[in-house]
Design an enzyme around this catalytic site. Structure first.
Site, mmCIF file in Angstrom:
data_model
loop_
_atom_site.group_PDB
_atom_site.id
_atom_site.type_symbol
_atom_site.label_atom_id
_atom_site.label_comp_id
_atom_site.label_asym_id
_atom_site.label_seq_id
_atom_site.Cartn_x
_atom_site.Cartn_y
_atom_site.Cartn_z
ATOM 1 N N SER A 153 20.309 26.050 -38.859
ATOM 2 C CA SER A 153 19.655 24.744 -39.004
ATOM 3 C C SER A 153 19.228 24.611 -40.451
ATOM 4 C CB SER A 153 18.410 24.679 -38.113
ATOM 5 O OG SER A 153 17.634 23.540 -38.443
ATOM 6 N N TYR A 167 10.146 27.737 -35.360
ATOM 7 C CA TYR A 167 11.573 27.460 -35.116
ATOM 8 C C TYR A 167 12.364 27.802 -36.380
ATOM 9 C CZ TYR A 167 15.837 24.634 -34.532
ATOM 10 O OH TYR A 167 17.139 24.211 -34.460
HETATM 11 P P1 NAD Z 1 20.708 20.838 -26.865
HETATM 12 O O1 NAD Z 1 19.363 21.157 -26.337
HETATM 13 O O2 NAD Z 1 21.281 19.518 -26.597
HETATM 14 O O3 NAD Z 1 21.745 21.959 -26.427
HETATM 15 C C1 NAD Z 1 21.406 23.331 -26.454
HETATM 16 C C2 NAD Z 1 22.243 24.047 -25.419
HETATM 17 O O4 NAD Z 1 21.860 25.426 -25.393
HETATM 18 C C3 NAD Z 1 22.013 23.499 -24.004
HETATM 19 O O5 NAD Z 1 23.240 23.375 -23.347
HETATM 20 C C4 NAD Z 1 21.144 24.554 -23.345
HETATM 21 O O6 NAD Z 1 21.284 24.638 -21.949
HETATM 22 C C5 NAD Z 1 21.701 25.813 -24.034
HETATM 23 N N1 NAD Z 1 20.763 26.933 -23.903
HETATM 24 C C6 NAD Z 1 19.434 26.932 -24.166
HETATM 25 N N2 NAD Z 1 18.918 28.142 -23.864
HETATM 26 C C7 NAD Z 1 19.949 28.903 -23.402
HETATM 27 C C8 NAD Z 1 20.054 30.224 -22.940
HETATM 28 N N3 NAD Z 1 18.975 31.022 -22.864
HETATM 29 N N4 NAD Z 1 21.260 30.687 -22.561
HETATM 30 C C9 NAD Z 1 22.362 29.892 -22.629
HETATM 31 N N5 NAD Z 1 22.320 28.614 -23.048
HETATM 32 C C10 NAD Z 1 21.123 28.136 -23.427
HETATM 33 O O7 NAD Z 1 20.600 21.096 -28.430
HETATM 34 P P2 NAD Z 1 21.642 20.837 -29.620
HETATM 35 O O8 NAD Z 1 21.020 19.841 -30.508
HETATM 36 O O9 NAD Z 1 23.006 20.604 -29.105
HETATM 37 O O10 NAD Z 1 21.521 22.250 -30.334
HETATM 38 C C11 NAD Z 1 22.606 23.166 -30.454
HETATM 39 C C12 NAD Z 1 22.261 24.151 -31.565
HETATM 40 O O11 NAD Z 1 22.119 23.438 -32.792
HETATM 41 C C13 NAD Z 1 20.935 24.883 -31.357
HETATM 42 O O12 NAD Z 1 21.055 26.219 -31.786
HETATM 43 C C14 NAD Z 1 19.979 24.135 -32.247
HETATM 44 O O13 NAD Z 1 18.900 24.932 -32.641
HETATM 45 C C15 NAD Z 1 20.906 23.766 -33.400
HETATM 46 N N6 NAD Z 1 20.448 22.629 -34.199
HETATM 47 C C16 NAD Z 1 20.251 21.387 -33.651
HETATM 48 C C17 NAD Z 1 19.848 20.325 -34.456
HETATM 49 C C18 NAD Z 1 19.615 18.941 -33.917
HETATM 50 O O14 NAD Z 1 19.049 18.111 -34.655
HETATM 51 N N7 NAD Z 1 20.025 18.614 -32.729
HETATM 52 C C19 NAD Z 1 19.635 20.534 -35.821
HETATM 53 C C20 NAD Z 1 19.837 21.805 -36.347
HETATM 54 C C21 NAD Z 1 20.257 22.837 -35.537
#
Ligand code: NAD
Length: 270
Positions: A153, A167
């Protein structure tokens, strides 16, 4: 001349698609950024091992759309579940060429309101989850001289967004894990890179919010990007497609920040 020969070999090996025949495990791919990466790598020719922890319905729905793919339930913070998942993937899909450590959780908390349980849960999923999955998939990745892509991130580099300290620390850990593994796994010809997204529309950021709240968020973040844009999962998937492909054969240990050029972050110092 060498590059022409390389291109020809690459095309014939890949059945004329970017990732023809490759198997990609994407953690947390039933929704959000993980799902977009799954869709994109499938479009590129890969078969997807769709990992989910809870939402079987969403995972099944995705499997229906992505021919040749399979779903695998595992909480990535539980090493035994991860080990069993890798065994199942080997049984059903045969091997793993690409691992995308995507699954993650996000708990906002001011520094002074440190909540040990919530911070430890974030560490368990965001950091240990990536460690366990990479360790358990390592024999496969050694055989395939595969690729690891970590979803970090921009917070891990230094975001100005409020209440993200803990985080951000988990994502900083993912960045250093990426850099260290590029040294440690390079001897097996395994490439390890990361993407550090900025604010991206997904369940993590807009799930459970009203249209008005989403509008406020979007305005806030758009005003803080040089490009006046909101992140979409597809933007991250496009980068993943490149980094996981042989076209990125000479890229290792790198972190690509994709945040529209945030003007209030420290990401430019990477
Ligand atoms: P999201 O919450 O939509 O998806 C996250 C996924 O991870 C979900 O399918 C959830 O069920 C799964 N998950 C959570 N805990 C889990 C576990 N213990 N075992 C297996 N699966 C698990 O979030 P997203 O925005 O799609 O995020 C995806 C990645 O991108 C994450 O690592 C997040 O930190 C990172 N990220 C997101 C953003 C954003 O703005 N959305 C920005 C920077 C980084």
């Amino acid at each position: 001349m060498a590059s022409i020969i390389y291109r020809k070999q690459r095309c014939s090996n890949m059945e004329n698609t970017r990732m023809g025949g490759k198997i990609a495990l994407i953690t947390g791919s039933s929704r959000g950024i993980g799902r977009a990466i799954a869709e994109r790598l499938h479009e590129d020719g890969a078969r997807i091992a769709i990992n989910y922890s809870r939402n079987e319905k969403a995972a099944l729905e995705l499997k229906e759309r992505l021919s040749g793919s399979e779903i695998f339930k595992a909480d990535i913070s539980n090493r035994n579940e991860v080990r069993d998942m890798i065994k199942e993937i080997n049984k059903k899909l045969g091997r793993i060429d690409i691992l995308v450590n995507n699954a993650g959780i996000f708990n906002l908390m001011p520094f002074e309101e440190y909540d040990e349980e919530r911070v430890e849960r974030m560490y368990a999923v965001n950091v240990k989850g990536a460690i366990y999955t990479t360790l358990e998939a390592l024999d496969n990745l050694k055989k395939s001289m595969g690729v690891v892509l970590n979803i970090a991130s921009n917070a891990g580099v230094g975001t100005a967004a409020d209440n993200t300290t803990f985080y951000s620390m988990t994502k900083a850990a993912i960045i250093i894990l990426t850099k260290r593994l590029s040294f440690e796994l390079g001897k097996y010809k395994i490439r390890v890179n990361a993407i550090a997204p900025g604010w991206v529309e997904s369940d993590m950021t807009i799930g459970g919010k009203t249209r008005d709240e989403i509008g406020t968020f979007e305005k806030f973040f758009m005003e803080r990007t040089e490009l006046n844009m909101i992140g979409k999962p597809e933007y991250i998937a496009n980068i993943a497609s490149f980094l996981c492909s042989d076209e990125a054969a000479f890229i290792n240990g790198q972190v690509i920040v994709a945040d529209g050029g945030r003007i209030d972050n420290l990401t430019h110092s990477l």
